[in-house]
Design a protein around this motif. Structure first.
Motif, PDB file in Angstrom:
ATOM      1  N   VAL A   1       0.611   6.546  -6.799  1.00 53.60           N
ATOM      2  CA  VAL A   1      -0.791   7.743  -6.754  1.00 53.60           C
ATOM      3  C   VAL A   1      -0.307   9.350  -6.511  1.00 53.60           C
ATOM      4  O   VAL A   1      -0.636  10.002  -7.427  1.00 53.60           O
ATOM      5  CB  VAL A   1      -1.888   7.457  -5.779  1.00 53.60           C
ATOM      6  N   LEU A   2       0.526   9.251  -5.682  1.00 58.56           N
ATOM      7  CA  LEU A   2       0.986  10.584  -5.470  1.00 58.56           C
ATOM      8  C   LEU A   2       1.919  11.202  -6.420  1.00 58.56           C
ATOM      9  O   LEU A   2       1.751  12.301  -6.744  1.00 58.56           O
ATOM     10  CB  LEU A   2       1.843  10.514  -3.999  1.00 58.56           C
ATOM     11  N   PHE A   3       2.476  10.199  -6.944  1.00 56.01           N
ATOM     12  CA  PHE A   3       3.515  10.741  -8.271  1.00 56.01           C
ATOM     13  C   PHE A   3       2.554  11.290  -9.356  1.00 56.01           C
ATOM     14  O   PHE A   3       2.828  12.277  -9.972  1.00 56.01           O
ATOM     15  CB  PHE A   3       4.368   9.745  -8.733  1.00 56.01           C
ATOM     16  N   CYS A   4       1.492  10.527  -9.448  1.00 64.37           N
ATOM     17  CA  CYS A   4       0.691  10.972 -10.688  1.00 64.37           C
ATOM     18  C   CYS A   4      -0.213  12.247 -10.313  1.00 64.37           C
ATOM     19  O   CYS A   4      -0.439  12.910 -11.385  1.00 64.37           O
ATOM     20  CB  CYS A   4      -0.249   9.658 -10.923  1.00 64.37           C
ATOM     21  N   PHE A   5      -0.427  12.049  -9.179  1.00 65.12           N
ATOM     22  CA  PHE A   5      -1.144  13.648  -8.689  1.00 65.12           C
ATOM     23  C   PHE A   5      -0.111  14.855  -9.205  1.00 65.12           C
ATOM     24  O   PHE A   5      -0.764  15.805  -9.632  1.00 65.12           O
ATOM     25  CB  PHE A   5      -1.537  13.423  -7.193  1.00 65.12           C
ATOM     26  N   PHE A   6       1.128  14.672  -8.770  1.00 65.71           N
ATOM     27  CA  PHE A   6       1.917  15.989  -8.851  1.00 65.71           C
ATOM     28  C   PHE A   6       2.394  15.939 -10.238  1.00 65.71           C
ATOM     29  O   PHE A   6       2.479  17.170 -10.955  1.00 65.71           O
ATOM     30  CB  PHE A   6       3.116  15.984  -8.072  1.00 65.71           C
ATOM     31  N   ARG A   7       2.450  14.951 -11.078  1.00 61.42           N
ATOM     32  CA  ARG A   7       2.612  15.003 -12.304  1.00 61.42           C
ATOM     33  C   ARG A   7       1.776  15.457 -13.350  1.00 61.42           C
ATOM     34  O   ARG A   7       2.036  16.140 -14.291  1.00 61.42           O
ATOM     35  CB  ARG A   7       2.886  13.467 -12.984  1.00 61.42           C
ATOM     36  N   GLU A   8       0.614  15.350 -12.643  1.00 62.86           N
ATOM     37  CA  GLU A   8      -0.790  15.735 -13.528  1.00 62.86           C
ATOM     38  C   GLU A   8      -1.427  17.279 -13.148  1.00 62.86           C
ATOM     39  O   GLU A   8      -2.274  17.512 -13.732  1.00 62.86           O
ATOM     40  CB  GLU A   8      -1.861  14.889 -13.466  1.00 62.86           C
ATOM     41  N   LEU A   9      -0.707  17.804 -12.200  1.00 61.36           N
ATOM     42  CA  LEU A   9      -1.059  18.854 -11.597  1.00 61.36           C
ATOM     43  C   LEU A   9      -1.100  20.188 -12.435  1.00 61.36           C
ATOM     44  O   LEU A   9      -0.036  20.263 -13.129  1.00 61.36           O
ATOM     45  CB  LEU A   9      -0.257  19.090 -10.225  1.00 61.36           C
TER      46      LEU A   9
ATOM     47  N   LEU B   1       0.731  -1.258  -0.259  1.00 53.75           N
ATOM     48  CA  LEU B   1       0.044   0.125   0.099  1.00 53.75           C
ATOM     49  C   LEU B   1       0.798   1.241  -0.226  1.00 53.75           C
ATOM     50  O   LEU B   1       0.589   2.347  -0.746  1.00 53.75           O
ATOM     51  CB  LEU B   1      -0.786   0.122   1.371  1.00 53.75           C
ATOM     52  N   PHE B   2       1.954   1.066   0.751  1.00 47.25           N
ATOM     53  CA  PHE B   2       2.801   2.338   0.738  1.00 47.25           C
ATOM     54  C   PHE B   2       3.401   2.850  -0.672  1.00 47.25           C
ATOM     55  O   PHE B   2       3.527   3.787  -1.142  1.00 47.25           O
ATOM     56  CB  PHE B   2       4.240   1.955   1.579  1.00 47.25           C
ATOM     57  N   VAL B   3       3.910   1.625  -1.468  1.00 47.97           N
ATOM     58  CA  VAL B   3       4.428   1.964  -2.705  1.00 47.97           C
ATOM     59  C   VAL B   3       3.085   2.004  -3.696  1.00 47.97           C
ATOM     60  O   VAL B   3       3.426   3.237  -4.565  1.00 47.97           O
ATOM     61  CB  VAL B   3       5.004   0.702  -3.519  1.00 47.97           C
ATOM     62  N   LEU B   4       2.081   1.592  -3.708  1.00 45.59           N
ATOM     63  CA  LEU B   4       0.851   2.239  -4.393  1.00 45.59           C
ATOM     64  C   LEU B   4       0.491   3.521  -4.221  1.00 45.59           C
ATOM     65  O   LEU B   4       0.197   4.131  -4.996  1.00 45.59           O
ATOM     66  CB  LEU B   4      -0.198   0.999  -4.014  1.00 45.59           C
ATOM     67  N   PHE B   5       0.555   3.834  -3.042  1.00 47.24           N
ATOM     68  CA  PHE B   5       0.309   5.151  -2.649  1.00 47.24           C
ATOM     69  C   PHE B   5       1.218   6.124  -2.988  1.00 47.24           C
ATOM     70  O   PHE B   5       0.868   7.344  -3.466  1.00 47.24           O
ATOM     71  CB  PHE B   5       0.161   5.516  -0.982  1.00 47.24           C
ATOM     72  N   ALA B   6       2.537   5.763  -3.324  1.00 45.31           N
ATOM     73  CA  ALA B   6       3.659   6.750  -3.879  1.00 45.31           C
ATOM     74  C   ALA B   6       3.243   6.759  -5.275  1.00 45.31           C
ATOM     75  O   ALA B   6       3.393   7.877  -5.952  1.00 45.31           O
ATOM     76  CB  ALA B   6       4.893   5.872  -3.577  1.00 45.31           C
TER      77      ALA B   6
END
Length: 423
Positions: A76-84, A69-74
């Motif tokens: 998701v977090l990367f995608c959030f900032f990448r698509e910001l 879950l930690f890696v999967l959350f990472a």
């Protein structure tokens, strides 16, 4: 206990079991029904979250899968900032569903199964469903009228599905890619279980047909299992039986009228082996229509600058109108650079590390997962919400949960009991 009550309980148990098998089929294959605006798996996510919340299972889920879950959350977090700041969603939503449907929904399904069956073998149930999916495919192949009803009425269609009507037979999403790979994984599991019950081998021709008529990338796990179990583990009985199965498949496909209308499909399917041979030997004789030359030629779209190599451009080049590609690695590289690829395959690294308890007796399963993910990610995005990866994650979560139960009980015979085919 009165016989009427016993029969009632037996009927209720059978009904629950059939209901569970339907649920499990929908989880793995997720057919895109035309009558529903949501996919079955999207609907299934809601009761999964509610169930885990009501019965206070979040702590147990986190205890079992905190690293994943930690890696999967990472991711998701990367995608959030990448698509910001970008006007359209690219992979953020997809990876949110990846987090939910790779860990949360499998946990829910496995919990239901444990209440229903106790300590039995969920992996065998997935094999059963793989065989059922193969029979759906065969029924649609030999019944063109029924196939038209399913294709144009029951399931969603688009321009691409219209273009490839010579293949894509079945009740599943991703018929031209992930369905075939999922069936290839089922093939490998059948090969394994046939060591304990040779009757499993009778299902192999049907599984192969479901791959042949849909997605030849499904031959990747098939080839692995044959090389491992038939050649490396050199088993004379396996070789003789598989030759018999091969003859039966040849008879069904080429010596009967069942598939006479599908010469183009069969030519396309078996051309996989010719193209693979040409690619490995450097033979250019079939270069005009060679899939490998297309993938590694005109579709070899690389990042244009250093920044794009590191964090990508945030673009999905699969749908790009200029330089597009369906190579999974290049789609991921162009979207999020080497950073995104590193995080994605860190997830696979965590999975392999956590399956280390299988190394002594079941190292082949670790190799099967790794081999399938690494090679099929060439043809498309594998670490995603698709049948083949869902099947891998279901088996993975089941093995982790069951092993932790056995380890907690001090029972060291996990491998012999749970995965050898014994009940």
């Amino acid at each position: 206990m009165p016989e009427s009550i016993t029969n009632k309980n037996s009927f209720l148990d059978r009904t629950k079991y059939i209901g569970f098998l339907i649920l499990l089929y929908l989880y793995i294959y997720d057919p895109p029904f035309a009558f529903s605006p949501l996919l079955p798996l999207e609907i299934m996510t809601i009761p999964a979250v509610i169930y885990i919340t009501i019965y206070s299972r979040w702590n147990d889920l986190l205890s079992n899968f905190k690293n994943e879950l930690f890696v999967l959350f990472a991711i998701v977090l990367f995608c959030f900032f990448r698509e910001l700041g970008q006007p359209e969603n690219v992979f953020l939503k997809t990876n949110v569903f990846l987090l939910l449907q790779s860990i949360v929904v499998p946990y829910y399904v496995i919990t239901l199964y444990s209440h229903l069956k106790g300590r039995y073998n969920l992996i065998k149930e997935t094999v059963l469903l793989g065989v059922i999916a193969a029979f759906f495919t065969i029924i649609l192949i030999v019944s063109p009228g029924l196939d038209d009803i399913v294709r144009y009425t029951l399931l969603r269609t688009n321009e691409f599905s219209e273009f490839i009507t010579f293949r894509s037979f079945g009740l599943s999403e991703g018929l031209t890619f992930a369905y075939g790979t999922a069936q290839g994984l089922i093939f490998a599991l059948i090969i394994y279980y046939s060591k304990y019950n040779p009757r499993y081998l009778w299902f192999l021709p049907f599984i192969l047909i479901s791959i042949l008529f849909n997605a030849r990338i499904g031959f990747v796990p098939v080839i692995f299992s044959l090389v491992y179990f038939v050649i490396i583990k050199f088993n004379v009985r396996f070789i003789m039986i598989f030759l018999g199965v091969g003859f039966l498949l040849y008879f069904l496909v080429f010596q009967t009228d069942l598939f006479s209308e599908y010469a183009k499909t069969l030519e396309w399917a078996f051309d996989f082996f010719t193209q693979s041979s040409d690619f490995l030997t450097g033979n250019k004789s079939s270069s005009d229509g060679n899939t490998f030359n297309t993938l590694f030629g005109e579709m070899a779209v690389l990042p244009r600058d250093l920044g794009s190599w590191i964090i990508g451009t945030g673009e999905n080049i699969f749908i790009s109108k200029s330089a597009n590609s369906d190579i999974g690695y290049l789609i991921q590289l162009n979207y999020g650079g080497l950073t995104y690829l590193f995080i994605l395959f860190s997830f696979i690294g965590v999975m392999i590390w956590r399956l280390k308890f299988l190394i002594k007796e079941y190292f082949w399963l670790i190799l099967l997962f790794l081999f399938t993910i690494v090679l099929t990610n060439v043809k498309g995005i594998v670490i995603a919400v698709i049948p083949s990866f869902r099947l891998i994650m279901l088996i993975y979560c089941y093995l982790i949960i069951e092993y932790r139960k056995f380890d907690k009980d001090g029972d060291k015979s996990f491998n012999l009991i749970k995965f050898s085919g014994r009940s």
